[in-house]
Scaffold this active site. Structure first.
Site, PDB file in Angstrom:
ATOM      1  N   SER A  26       0.800  -1.384   0.096  1.00 19.57           N
ATOM      2  CA  SER A  26       0.010   0.025   0.040  1.00 19.57           C
ATOM      3  C   SER A  26       0.820   1.356   0.061  1.00 19.57           C
ATOM      4  O   SER A  26       0.467   2.192  -0.389  1.00 19.57           O
ATOM      5  CB  SER A  26      -0.988  -0.027   1.046  1.00 19.57           C
ATOM      6  OG  SER A  26      -0.199   0.143   2.320  1.00 19.57           O
ATOM      7  N   LYS A  63       1.032   4.170   6.743  1.00 13.36           N
ATOM      8  CA  LYS A  63       0.289   5.056   5.633  1.00 13.36           C
ATOM      9  C   LYS A  63       0.818   6.501   5.847  1.00 13.36           C
ATOM     10  O   LYS A  63       1.616   6.962   6.676  1.00 13.36           O
ATOM     11  CB  LYS A  63      -1.263   5.261   6.064  1.00 13.36           C
ATOM     12  CG  LYS A  63      -1.886   4.000   6.223  1.00 13.36           C
ATOM     13  CD  LYS A  63      -2.022   3.050   4.525  1.00 13.36           C
ATOM     14  CE  LYS A  63      -2.714   1.771   5.035  1.00 13.36           C
ATOM     15  NZ  LYS A  63      -2.480   0.885   3.585  1.00 13.36           N
TER      16      LYS A  63
END
EC number: 3.4.21.89
Length: 167
Positions: A26, A63
């Site tokens: 991700s 993230k």
């Protein structure tokens, strides 16, 4: 002296610099699966920092911070708007060049997505750089400042990928 050094190293590892292995794609290409990073937990979180946190689903994620408390976030035609101002995302330039045949980030607005006009106090909106495969605030909502472990600062392994992480 050995005992003192051991205690200092333990304290630094436990409370200031935490090693972590990246799992998943991700954050690609910024961070790759099986990169080992050093996480620092003493500085204030800012926009575009890469953070490690415990998500509401119980997993630990890496993230990028996109929205801060009080922000209204929206994406229109693959462009980021914060409080209705167009904001450049330099960390996505290479990805967008390679993948210009499709939209990297689908349109959304935090008011529709989260049901509130702005990101609440002590909450952050996070997204992965590899937007098409990232499980992030678009799916699990904002994250609490209390769930943040720290900021990813350095890739130290594999050696050939060693780098200081910038936003």
């Amino acid at each position: 002296m050995f005992v003192l050094c051991t205690v200092v190293i333990f304290i630094m590892q436990a409370f200031i610099f935490v090693p972590l292995e990246v799992t998943g794609n991700s954050m690609s290409p910024t961070l790759k699966e099986h990169d080992f990073v050093v996480v620092e937990n003493i500085s204030r979180v800012k926009r575009f920092d890469i953070i490690v946190f415990h998500a509401p689903d119980g997993n630990t994620y890496v993230k990028r911070v996109i929205g801060l408390p009080g922000d209204r976030i929206s994406y229109k035609k693959d462009s980021l708007y914060i409080n209705n101002q167009l904001i450049d995302e330099p960390f996505l330039k290479d990805i967008k060049k390679k993948k210009n045949e499709y939209v990297l980030t689908a349109d959304f607005d935090t008011s529709e997505l989260l049901g509130v006009k702005t990101i609440p106090k002590d909450q952050y909106f996070v997204m992965g750089d590899n937007r098409r495969v990232s499980k992030d605030s678009r799916s699990f909502g904002t994250i609490s400042s209390y769930s943040i472990i720290g900021k990813a600062r350095l890739v130290y392994y594999p050696i050939q990928d060693m780098k200081i992480i910038k936003h």
